[in-house]
Structures are given as structure tokens and as C-alpha cells.
Design a protein around this motif. Structure first.
Motif, PDB file in Angstrom:
ATOM      1  N   LYS A 107      12.454  -1.024  15.313  1.00  0.00           N
ATOM      2  CA  LYS A 107      12.170  -0.087  14.228  1.00  0.00           C
ATOM      3  C   LYS A 107      10.954  -0.610  13.486  1.00  0.00           C
ATOM      4  N   GLU A 161       2.881   4.602  18.432  1.00  0.00           N
ATOM      5  CA  GLU A 161       4.179   4.323  19.056  1.00  0.00           C
ATOM      6  C   GLU A 161       4.007   3.853  20.503  1.00  0.00           C
ATOM      7  N   LYS A 206      11.530   0.114  23.402  1.00  0.00           N
ATOM      8  CA  LYS A 206      11.462   1.420  22.764  1.00  0.00           C
ATOM      9  C   LYS A 206      11.215   1.224  21.273  1.00  0.00           C
ATOM     10  N   THR A 211      10.873   3.060  17.386  1.00  0.00           N
ATOM     11  CA  THR A 211      11.020   4.211  16.486  1.00  0.00           C
ATOM     12  C   THR A 211      10.196   3.913  15.239  1.00  0.00           C
TER      13      THR A 211
END
Length: 177
Positions: A108, A126, A136, A138
């Protein structure tokens, strides 16, 4: 806060390992979120005076939570009440979420910019961060006009400051030394 993190980490690790072994990570995150909210509630804080015995604390907490807790969660509350650690539950939750994000290869990231970034710019940031971090990502984007121009990217202790205000601050430090 440092002391809370130091105390909370082993609890979070044990809970995470238990939830992983029992394949119920989501249940434990929801449960920790619920009980952390109970702990910080102003009305609840008034119920738990310092002189209350751990058994009484557990009984009251158990009565408040009702049937929302399974046996393992009740055992956690009992253990934390016995050790007088109920107040660190919000920090335990934060540490649990960090462990889950690491396990699920999820980062995050906060992006703070001087102006509003469009969706393409955010997608580009991103994608670059996903390649850089190999996980990944966010994004949480917010605007801070005090940056003057540019942006700041924050991921835990990692801070990438590409703002005019950051550069001016660094220049000031150099000139003062």
C-alpha cells in the motif's frame, strides 16, 4: 507508540501464523478490526478502569462482543486481558495487516502530489512501483499544495521525495551545515 509496536508484533505474528495454518486470514482480520474498534470506543474505555481484574475485563469484553467471537478469538481476549494488553489491539491489527500484505505480496503506497494526478499518471506510477517492488501495489493518492510542485511517494519507511518543497528543505540543510 514504539513500545506498543514492540509488544504488539509477537501477538500479531502468532495470530497471523495461526490464521494462516487454519486458512482463515480474512476472519482474523475482520475480528481484529472489530475488537480494535471496541477497545478504542470512548464508552468502552470508561468501563475498563485500571483497578479491574483481568477476569472481570475478559467477562465484560466477552459480554460486549457477544457471539461475534469464536473460541480462539475469546482465548486471545482472555490472554490479552490477563497480560493487561487489550489497549494494544489496534496496533496488533496494524501489524497483522502488514504481515498479510507481505504474505499476499501487496504494497500500500501513498502518493502525495502538489496537483491532482489523472488516472493515466496514477496507473503509470502504479506500474513502475509494481516492477520496482515486485508485488501488487494499491495507491492512495492525496493532494498537498504545500509541496509547491512534484510528488512524494511513501511506502513504510521508504520515502521518495521529488517535490520542490523537499528540495528546498534539503538545500536549507546543506547551507546550514
Amino acid at each position: 507508540m514504539f513500545e506498543f509496536i514492540t509488544i504488539a508484533r509477537p501477538y500479531a505474528k502468532a495470530i497471523f501464523d495461526f490464521s494462516l495454518a487454519n486458512k482463515d486470514i480474512e476472519y482474523w482480520q475482520q475480528t481484529l478490526t472489530f475488537i480494535a474498534k471496541v477497545v478504542v470506543d470512548k464508552k468502552i474505555k470508561k468501563i475498563f478502569p485500571r483497578g479491574l481484574s483481568p477476569k472481570d475485563m475478559y467477562t465484560i469484553f466477552n459480554a460486549i462482543c457477544g457471539k461475534k467471537l469464536n473460541k480462539s478469538a475469546k482465548n486471545l481476549i482472555k490472554l490479552m486481558a490477563e497480560n493487561r494488553r487489550l489497549e494494544i489491539l489496534p496496533t496488533v491489527l496494524d501489524e497483522f495487516i502488514k504481515l498479510r500484505n507481505i504474505h499476499e505480496s501487496l504494497a500500500k503506497v501513498s502518493v502525495i502530489s502538489a496537483i491532482n494526478l489523472n488516472s493515466k499518471q496514477l496507473t503509470d506510477i502504479e506500474n513502475i512501483l509494481e516492477k520496482f517492488l515486485s508485488c501488487k501495489v494499491t495507491l492512495n493518492h492525496r493532494i498537498d499544495i504545500s509541496l509547491i510542485s512534484g510528488f512524494v511517494i511513501k511506502l513504510g519507511d521508504l520515502v521518495i521525495d521529488n517535490s520542490i518543497s523537499g528540495r528546498l528543505s534539503n538545500l536549507t540543510k546543506i547551507l546550514k551545515s
